[in-house]
Design an enzyme around this catalytic site. Structure first.
Site, short mmCIF file in Angstrom:
data_model
loop_
_atom_site.label_atom_id
_atom_site.label_comp_id
_atom_site.label_asym_id
_atom_site.label_seq_id
_atom_site.Cartn_x
_atom_site.Cartn_y
_atom_site.Cartn_z
N LYS A 65 0.89 -1.18 0.00
CA LYS A 65 0.00 0.00 0.00
C LYS A 65 0.91 1.22 0.00
O LYS A 65 1.27 1.75 1.06
CB LYS A 65 -0.92 -0.05 1.23
CG LYS A 65 -2.05 0.96 1.20
CD LYS A 65 -3.05 0.65 2.29
CE LYS A 65 -4.02 1.81 2.53
NZ LYS A 65 -4.86 2.13 1.38
C1 LIG Z 1 -6.80 0.20 -3.74
C2 LIG Z 1 -7.47 -0.31 -2.51
N1 LIG Z 1 -8.11 -1.49 -2.56
C3 LIG Z 1 -8.74 -1.98 -1.48
C4 LIG Z 1 -8.75 -1.31 -0.28
C5 LIG Z 1 -9.46 -1.90 0.90
O1 LIG Z 1 -8.52 -2.39 1.81
P1 LIG Z 1 -8.85 -2.47 3.37
O2 LIG Z 1 -10.09 -3.27 3.51
O3 LIG Z 1 -7.66 -3.14 3.96
O4 LIG Z 1 -9.02 -1.07 3.84
C6 LIG Z 1 -8.11 -0.08 -0.18
C7 LIG Z 1 -8.09 0.65 1.08
O5 LIG Z 1 -7.13 0.62 1.79
C8 LIG Z 1 -7.45 0.42 -1.32
O6 LIG Z 1 -6.82 1.60 -1.27
#
Ligand SMILES: Cc1ncc(COP(=O)(O)O)c(C=O)c1O
Length: 314
Positions: free
Chosen positions: A155
């Site tokens: 991320k």
């Molecule tokens: C590109 C992306 N996909 C999916 C998610 C969902 O991830 P999470 O459930 O860990 O927040 C996020 C958010 O963080 C994101 O930025």
């Protein structure tokens, strides 16, 4: 409200949490981060899946060869300290590890690694009515990155240049969100959410091999759905399967469980939240709002230390 920020090991006032313009991150997007929610439940404040979020942060940092000088335990403790200090019962938490000053070349190896954790109040990401009514979305004209270009499991700040293009394209065209396809044209995810499709009672979601972020809410919903007897398949979903889905919904820390009521102006199901989406949303909110937490996903936030008693003057 401006809450103190934990910066490189200690809490400092919000206005003092600044970085230099020649920090590497400004020029090359060299940061990794998390988005985490602390919920005010009926049983006190709790951070949703804190160890998993901090682990993903450390993993993201490792992928970019920028391990911070703090381990999972230290970063969890720092997160809880920052929340307690803020006095917020519920908040959004943003830990960031980034490359600071040192060199201005592309090679970041000589730049310092800095870490901060900020918290703020945040409601429903796509609007409170979206949780019931659903959102209108479009398939984005920008694709998710190809494997072997950027590591999608990290991320990283730089990834969100792509996500920002998707979001702007959606909003400027009158939609709440965009759905990215993989480079092969399969459904990947939203700009900041994972996506689930329901058809004939079975749930489908993209596999991590399609360069999605392995969402922690996605993982939670998979577990909840399977425990309720649903089949959940991680498989390649063609674009047109979106249009003929019975139900579609997003998952994410920000979006929580948000129904999708239309894609590219095709009505999905009845055009509002479907029954399986509703059931899973209720199960999710039962944990994070009511604090009924059979999975042990909430880390309790310690209460602030009591201030010293003021002596009464007789
Ligand atoms: C590109 C992306 N996909 C999916 C998610 C969902 O991830 P999470 O459930 O860990 O927040 C996020 C958010 O963080 C994101 O930025």
């Amino acid at each position: 409200m401006k809450h103190d920020i934990w910066f490189n090991g200690k809490l400092i006032p919000y206005d003092e949490a600044n970085i230099h313009v020649l920090s590497h991150v400004i020029h090359y997007g060299t940061s990794v981060f998390e988005g985490i929610r602390c919920y005010q439940t009926e049983r006190g404040s709790g951070v949703f899946r804190l160890p998993e979020h901090i682990r993903r942060l450390i993993d993201s940092a490792k992928i970019y060869r920028m391990a911070p000088p703090y381990d999972v335990d230290a970063l969890q403790a720092a997160t809880l300290q920052t929340i307690t200090n803020s006095g917020l019962a519920a908040c959004y938490i943003r830990p960031v590890v980034f490359r600071g000053t040192g060199s201005l070349g592309v090679n970041p190896l000589k730049n310092v690694i800095e870490t901060f954790i900020a918290v703020w109040e945040w409601g429903a990401y796509l609007g409170p009515e979206a949780l019931e009514e659903g959102v209108d979305v479009k398939v984005a004209s920008w694709s998710r990155m190809a494997p072997n270009t950027f590591p999608a499991m990290a991320k990283a700040g730089g990834n969100y240049l792509n996500a920002g293009l998707v979001k702007m394209d959606a909003v400027l065209n009158g939609y709440e969100e965009g759905i990215m396809l993989s480079v092969d044209g399969y459904v990947a995810e939203g700009s900041g959410e994972n996506l689930f499709l329901v058809r004939d009672g079975v749930l489908y979601t993209a596999p991590t091999s399609l360069s999605i972020l392995p969402g922690i809410t996605r993982d939670s919903i998979i577990q909840i759905a399977r425990d309720r007897g649903y089949t959940v398949e991680e498989k390649q979903i063609p674009r047109e399967a979106l249009y003929i889905a019975d139900e579609l919904f997003f998952t994410g820390t920000a979006a929580e469980v948000t129904p999708i009521r239309s894609v590219d102006k095709y009505k999905i199901g009845t055009g509002r939240r479907g029954p399986i989406t509703h059931e899973l949303q209720e199960a999710f909110f039962d944990i994070v709002q009511r604090g009924n937490d059979p999975y042990g996903w909430l880390t309790p936030v310690p209460a602030p230390a009591a201030s010293p008693a003021v002596e009464e003057v007789a």
